[in-house]
Structures are given as structure tokens and as C-alpha cells.
Design an enzyme around this catalytic site. Structure first.
Site, PDB file in Angstrom:
ATOM      1  N   ARG A 141       0.803  -1.225   0.000  1.00 15.28           N
ATOM      2  CA  ARG A 141       0.000   0.000   0.000  1.00 15.28           C
ATOM      3  C   ARG A 141       0.834   1.272   0.000  1.00 15.28           C
ATOM      4  NH1 ARG A 141      -2.390  -3.973   2.392  1.00 15.28           N
ATOM      5  NH2 ARG A 141      -1.262  -3.713   4.361  1.00 15.28           N
ATOM      6  N   ASP A 155      29.775   3.192  -7.355  1.00 14.14           N
ATOM      7  CA  ASP A 155      29.798   3.596  -5.944  1.00 14.14           C
ATOM      8  C   ASP A 155      31.129   3.171  -5.318  1.00 14.14           C
ATOM      9  OD1 ASP A 155      28.781   4.819  -3.660  1.00 14.14           O
ATOM     10  OD2 ASP A 155      27.705   3.039  -2.979  1.00 14.14           O
TER      11      ASP A 155
END
Length: 396
Positions: free
Chosen positions: A232, A279
Site C-alpha cells: 500500500r 559507488d
């Protein structure tokens, strides 16, 4: 036009049996370079008069573009935010096929940002520097990762002045947590010429929608240090996967993101929105196994960099390794991996008419590598550097 260092005034021609032109694998052919740019590309029989003849199994491709490079060659940018420090980092990553990068400063004190700002214009003259990446300080403490919590902050007037100065320094990026800064700050940074990426963030999908509407265009190291996709609440992960306006960097080392996650990201974003990044930390290009990061010892073990508490601390990765891993872990064609390593990053930076393709008028930033994913050579603005795995023969 691309700012920064000048290309070579020397003309040369590179002949290769396989040429990836940024869209398709072709060849044999020859690439003619003049004044640091590609003058012509001809397919058919390789030009017998070429200056450089690559080995029969070598591939010539657009040079790799890495938008997130914290260190290399024993140097962490935060420790040496100087022209000499940047040069060491760039040289270390060039051996892995990187011809354009954004040296990356992680969250630190105002003085460190100012030191880099003072050196930035001089650093742009270093071959391979396209701009800078400021990862922080406006991050969410709940998603700090290895960044020092004490230095995470909303930039004050002093910070903003230094950060905004990077807007006139090549194509520079700021990573921030959009839910942690005023909307006006995002607009001011973009107005100064910076690109904004969301990262180290606990943003909701609504936060991300608003940030994108204000001009945020990227996501830093997808899946890592950000709100996850839930039923949700899609969070930053779900928003990044579902929004075609967002580019996303991803660390393809098999450690930062599970193989299944890598495949999901590729299926959702595709090769034109997903960017390979390293990175990388200082140990790239060295035989060292440890380094200090803002007072904490970082250890390399089985290709994993971790702090004392086990937190991942960047990656031990080069771009050629990221390309190799993408082919193996995502089970995608080499051409897709090469696009994610160059053309897509160029598009994110607004350099799609300058870099990421081998075509007339484009800058001659190129990489050659063999089937074992070993770099044979690189060219930046037509100036070459042959790698340790070089099998090239030279004429003329």
C-alpha cells in the site's frame, strides 16, 4: 557543447573487427578521429592504414560513464578534495574503462564541500572529469547507510552557496532526500544548473511525485538506502520502478542488489533509464584490504566493503566489472549492458549529443576490451591510454 579539457589535436584511426556504435554491434570497421572528436566511421574491411589495429576479438565501444565514484587509487575524495586527489581517482577508474565520471563527495562538513568547490574548475580540466556528485548532506537519517549521522543536515546558507557553485561545474548532481528539504531548495538547486537525484530517503510515493514534478530526475543506487516497495506504499523503490521520467543508478556487484532485484529493475526501467554505477571506494586500483572512512575502519572481504557494524560502505567495483556482471546476472545482451554503462548516463547528464555513441561529431571517448572483459585501451578526447591487457598493435 561539453565543457572541460580540450581534446587532442592529433588525428588517428582505430580499426576493429567489432564496433559497438552505441546502438548496434557492427564491424569490421574503422573510426577516424580528428581534433578530439569522431570524424568518420566506416564499415566493411578495416582500414589497413589505420594508426591502431585492435586484436580480432576486441570490441571498441563508447567509453563508460560512471556518475558515482567515491574514490580509487587509494584516495577517498572526502579526504583529498583537491586536483591531485581527483586525478588519482580518475586514473584508477580509467583502467576499468571509465572515460567520464563524477567524483563523488559523501556527507561531510561545510569546509570539505568548500574545499572541493574551490578546486572544482581546475579539476574539470582533468581528462575524464565531467562534473561532481554531492551525495548529501540533506539525507534522511533513517536511511543514512554509511554516511555520518552527525553531519546529515538541511543545508544552511553557507552550504547552499558552496553546493550551488557546482551548478556551473560541468554536469554535477546532488543526491538528497526530497522529504527532508523544502520544495524551494530543490527548485533553487535545479535553477543553479544542478541535477537532483533522490537517495538515502524514506520518501513516500506522494513525496516522490511532488519531487519529480519539481524537477528531480534521478535515483541514487536503486534499492539501497531508501523506502522499499510495499503493498500500500510504493516508497522510493516502487516510484522509481514505475516512473519513466526517472533515471536510476544501480550497483551491479551481486552484493548490493540480489540477482532477482536486478532483473526486476531492468524489466521495469529498461536499458534507457537504468544506469550502471560503481559507488566505488579507495581500494579500487590497489591491493589494500582496509581504509578509514571518517574515523571508521572499512574492511574488504570477499569483495564486500563493510564498516565495524557490518553496514555496506560503497562497493569494490569497476565499470568493466559492472558490465560483465550485468550480462551474467541479468542475462541480458552485451549491447544492453554497454548502453547502461554509457549512453544512458550521458542522457541523464544531458550529454546525449556528445557522449555515449560512436558517430561523427561525438567526442572520441572510447574503450576497447576483450572477451574476458579486460580493458585493452581507452581514449578520452582522442588521447589514448593502453591497458595492462593490451593486445593492440600500432602502425604509423
Amino acid at each position: 557543447m561539453l565543457m572541460g579539457h580540450a581534446g587532442s589535436s592529433v588525428s588517428l584511426t582505430i580499426a576493429a573487427q567489432q564496433i559497438f556504435d552505441g546502438a548496434d554491434m557492427r564491424g569490421p570497421g574503422s573510426v577516424r578521429i580528428s581534433q578530439g572528436r569522431i570524424d568518420d566511421i566506416a564499415f566493411g574491411e578495416a582500414d589497413a592504414r589505420a594508426s591502431i589495429h585492435l586484436a580480432a576479438d576486441a570490441i571498441l565501444a563508447p567509453g563508460f560513464i560512471d556518475i558515482q565514484v567515491n574514490g580509487g587509487g587509494g584516495v577517498l575524495l572526502n579526504d583529498q578534495p583537491t586536483e591531485a586527489g581527483v586525478r588519482r581517482i580518475v586514473e584508477a577508474h580509467r583502467k576499468g574503462g571509465t572515460t567520464g565520471c563524477l567524483p563523488t563527495l559523501i556527507t561531510d562538513r561545510s569546509e570539505v564541500i568548500e574545499r572541493l568547490a574551490a578546486a572544482a574548475q581546475a579539476c574539470l580540466k582533468i581528462p575524464g572529469v565531467l562534473g561532481f556528485h554531492l551525495e548529501g548532506p540533506a539525507l534522511n537519517r533513517s536511511r543514512k547507510g554509511i554516511h555520518p549521522e552527525a553531519e546529515i543536515r538541511v543545508p544552511d546558507r553557507r552550504d547552499l552557496a558552496a553546493i550551488k557553485s557546482f551548478g556551473g561545474c560541468g554536469r554535477s548532481i546532488v543526491t538528497l532526500a526530497p522529504e527532508c528539504v523544502p520544495a524551494s531548495m530543490i527548485e533553487k538547486l535545479i535553477g543553479a544548473g544542478l541535477r537532483i537525484a533522490a537517495g538515502h530517503s524514506d520518501a513516500t510515493a506522494a513525496d516522490v511525485r511532488q519531487a519529480v514534478d519539481r524537477g528531480v530526475s534521478g535515483v541514487t543506487h536503486l534499492f539501497n538506502a531508501m523506502s522499499q516497495l510495499n503493498a500500500r506504499e510504493p516508497g522510493l523503490v516502487g516510484s522509481a520502478l514505475g516512473n519513466d521520467r526517472l533515471f536510476a543508478g544501480i550497483i551491479c556487484d551481486g552484493i548490493h542488489v540480489d540477482r532477482a532485484g536486478l532483473r526486476v529493475a531492468f524489466r521495469c526501467k529498461g536499458r534507457d533509464r537504468l544506469m550502471l554505477v560503481t559507488d566505488a571506494m579507495p581500494l579500487v586500483g590497489t591491493n589494500d584490504r582496509q581504509f578509514m572512512l571518517q574515523g571508521r575502519q572499512i574492511t574488504l572481504h570477499e569483495n564486500r566493503l563493510t564498516g565495524p557494524d557490518g553496514t555496506l560502505a560503497g562497493a569494490h567495483l569497476t565499470m568493466i566489472e559492472a558490465v560483465r556482471n550485468a550480462v551474467a546476472l541479468l542475462e541480458i545482451p552485451l549491447v544492453d549492458a554497454l548502453i547502461m554503462a554509457s549512453r544512458t548516463s550521458a542522457a541523464f547528464l544531458g550529454l546525449e549529443s556528445e557522449l555515449g555513441r560512436i558517430a561523427p561529431g561525438y567526442r572520441a571517448d572510447l574503450v576497447a576490451f576483450n572477451p574476458n572483459f579486460e580493458v585493452i585501451g581507452t581514449w578520452i578526447g582522442g588521447v589514448g591510454s593502453m591497458g595492462a591487457a593490451s593486445e593492440a598493435s600500432h602502425r604509423g
